[in-house]
Design a protein around this motif. Structure first.
Motif, PDB file in Angstrom:
ATOM      1  N   ARG A  70       0.826  -1.207   0.000  1.00  5.18           N
ATOM      2  CA  ARG A  70       0.000   0.000   0.000  1.00  5.18           C
ATOM      3  C   ARG A  70       0.860   1.257   0.000  1.00  5.18           C
ATOM      4  N   LEU A  73       3.301   1.410  -3.334  1.00  5.86           N
ATOM      5  CA  LEU A  73       2.578   1.686  -4.572  1.00  5.86           C
ATOM      6  C   LEU A  73       1.734   2.948  -4.497  1.00  5.86           C
ATOM      7  N   LEU A  75      -1.193   3.396  -2.880  1.00  7.14           N
ATOM      8  CA  LEU A  75      -2.608   3.071  -3.070  1.00  7.14           C
ATOM      9  C   LEU A  75      -3.436   3.651  -1.928  1.00  7.14           C
ATOM     10  N   ASP A  80      -6.421   5.216  -7.385  1.00  8.43           N
ATOM     11  CA  ASP A  80      -5.060   4.674  -7.412  1.00  8.43           C
ATOM     12  C   ASP A  80      -5.081   3.197  -7.795  1.00  8.43           C
ATOM     13  N   LEU A  81      -6.018   2.450  -7.231  1.00 10.65           N
ATOM     14  CA  LEU A  81      -6.128   1.019  -7.543  1.00 10.65           C
ATOM     15  C   LEU A  81      -6.519   0.816  -9.001  1.00 10.65           C
ATOM     16  N   LEU A  84      -3.531   1.389 -11.202  1.00 14.64           N
ATOM     17  CA  LEU A  84      -2.561   0.304 -11.150  1.00 14.64           C
ATOM     18  C   LEU A  84      -2.975  -0.857 -12.045  1.00 14.64           C
ATOM     19  N   LEU A  85      -4.241  -1.253 -11.964  1.00 14.16           N
ATOM     20  CA  LEU A  85      -4.725  -2.368 -12.770  1.00 14.16           C
ATOM     21  C   LEU A  85      -4.651  -2.062 -14.258  1.00 14.16           C
ATOM     22  N   GLN A  87      -2.388  -0.493 -15.762  1.00 14.86           N
ATOM     23  CA  GLN A  87      -1.006  -0.520 -16.240  1.00 14.86           C
ATOM     24  C   GLN A  87      -0.573  -1.901 -16.714  1.00 14.86           C
ATOM     25  N   TYR A  88      -1.296  -2.953 -16.317  1.00 15.54           N
ATOM     26  CA  TYR A  88      -0.886  -4.317 -16.621  1.00 15.54           C
ATOM     27  C   TYR A  88      -1.968  -5.019 -17.439  1.00 15.54           C
ATOM     28  N   VAL A  98       0.791  -8.229 -11.077  1.00 14.05           N
ATOM     29  CA  VAL A  98      -0.047  -7.476 -10.150  1.00 14.05           C
ATOM     30  C   VAL A  98      -0.130  -8.198  -8.803  1.00 14.05           C
ATOM     31  N   LEU A 101       2.978  -7.658  -6.850  1.00 16.55           N
ATOM     32  CA  LEU A 101       3.052  -6.291  -6.336  1.00 16.55           C
ATOM     33  C   LEU A 101       2.159  -6.097  -5.122  1.00 16.55           C
ATOM     34  N   LEU A 102       0.923  -6.615  -5.202  1.00 18.31           N
ATOM     35  CA  LEU A 102      -0.059  -6.372  -4.150  1.00 18.31           C
ATOM     36  C   LEU A 102       0.112  -7.285  -2.944  1.00 18.31           C
TER      37      LEU A 102
END
Length: 421
Positions: A70, A73, A75, A80-81, A84-85, A87-88, A98, A101-102
């Motif tokens: 958190r 990144l 978040l 923000d979430l 992030l999603l 981007q991938y 992902v 990362l999470l």
């Protein structure tokens, strides 16, 4: 080894612990205002990990997210979430990245569930925790699930179960009971004791279970000792008061500065901290002056990051702002972020410190107090240096200090003190 018995004393301890839980943010807590999006991120993370349920791995993944991902990144909000999603790519490789990362694990299926949840909430414009809980209690929620069944798949089952039974399951209740009682308890006795406690409190089990899950997931799940954090803030405020009294006395200042600490309930769970303000002051025309210092923690949902803000009034030229930044760097401090508010009448100098005030449960009280005293000294040094530099505004740069300890601060002393941190 688990203990299957819950005699009256342990049940009383469990009941006491439940009574001490703070209210859910977004409902009645005034200290969680503005944190609804960040709280929703935590809830959605847990929901995605619940498909399929694997309690030990799931709790470990939530702990990793709260403690590491958190903050790293950034978040802090629902947007923000989503970013992030985006981007991938939605592929095994993208979902695997992902997940690492999470949660620090390979869990592509959970990332796919997370993507579905984010899509579902975006479709119905849900962005905050209060909206989500309120909507789950309506008939329209079940209708929305039916309409989206083909897309949601297994996630729909989890969401329907949550709407019917509350936001938690046995994993979080058992974890809470283990912390409150000091030993593990089998699921059956623990859930019966939880039911009895809910009845004694006059609270529906569904509401109490959601409350337990929220706070366990948000901070207790990563072994934060909120009571020790209250002690940390109290020690820090007391030390700050002593430092300020010494400095203002040495400066023969007419201002008496007071230190005000937030309520204990806010310090345990919310966006709270300490404020330093003068009891009374006389403003001179066109003379910049420092008017307040605030040292605060973010809420649990935002990771309890620590930040310092010094507020003042009067115009600071661009040249003098550059001189302030240089002076702080020479003293071994990070330069402040300066901005104006209220139509250029009030300025704010802000430092986002790397520390977060998570306090491990096994941290000795002596270490808690030592940390608090060091933080108070660091905040005092920032306040003194800012007061001194602001007092020089409007005078030719390089003008000698005017004889007050609020202005004449020895840079070597600061640099030496800074090494302690």
């Amino acid at each position: 080894m688990t203990d299957d018995s819950l005699t009256p004393p342990p049940l009383e301890r469990l009941l006491t612990a439940l009574l001490e839980l703070p209210p859910l943010p977004g409902l009645v807590s005034p200290h969680a205002a503005g944190d609804g999006a960040a709280q929703l991120v935590l809830e959605v993370m847990d929901t995605a990990l619940h498909t399929p349920p694997a309690q030990p791995q799931r709790i470990a993944a939530v702990r990793y997210f709260c403690k590491h991902a958190r903050h790293r990144l950034g978040l802090a909000s629902w947007r923000d979430l989503q970013a992030l999603l985006e981007q991938y790519p939605q592929s095994d490789e993208g979902d695997g990245e992902v997940a690492r990362l999470l949660w620090g694990v390979e869990a592509q299926e959970h990332v796919r569930a997370l993507r579905v949840l984010v899509w579902f909430m975006a479709a119905y414009d849900i962005t905050e925790l209060g909206q989500w809980h309120a909507w789950m209690g309506t008939a329209g929620f079940e209708e929305a699930l039916r309409e989206s069944l083909d897309t949601l798949g297994a996630v729909a089952v989890v969401l329907l179960w949550q709407a019917k039974s509350g936001r938690t399951d046995h994993a979080w209740v058992l974890r809470f009971a283990r912390r409150a009682l000091g030993h593990s308890v089998s699921e059956g006795p623990a859930m019966l004791a939880f039911r009895d406690a809910a009845e004694a409190m006059g609270v529906p089990q569904r509401v109490l279970a959601r409350q337990v899950a929220h706070w366990e997931r948000a901070a207790m799940g990563i072994d934060d000792a909120s009571g020790l954090r209250v002690l940390w803030w109290q020690c820090m405020a007391d030390a700050l008061q002593v430092h300020v009294a010494q400095e203002t006395s040495a400066a023969a200042s007419s201002d008496e500065w007071r230190v005000e600490l937030s309520p204990r309930s806010a310090l345990r769970y919310g966006d709270a901290g300490v404020v330093l303000e003068p009891q009374a002051r006389e403003l001179q025309a066109n003379a910049p002056v420092v008017t307040a210092l605030r040292l605060r923690q973010r809420s649990w949902a935002q990771g309890l990051g620590l930040w310092l803000e010094i507020q003042g009034e009067g115009r600071l030229s661009a040249v003098h702002q550059a001189a302030i930044a240089e002076r702080f760097e020479v003293a071994g401090h990070q330069a402040p972020q300066l901005r104006y508010v209220r139509a250029q009448a009030t300025w704010l100098a802000t430092w986002h410190w790397d520390e977060a005030v998570w306090v491990p449960r096994d941290m000795p009280v002596a270490d808690v107090k030592r940390w608090a005293l060091e933080t108070a000294l660091k905040a005092t040094e920032h306040w003194l240096l800012m007061c001194g530099m602001v007092a020089l505004a409007g005078k030719p740069l390089g003008t000698p200090a005017i004889g007050s300890s609020l202005v004449g601060i020895d840079a070597k002393r600061e640099a030496t003190n800074e090494k302690k941190f």
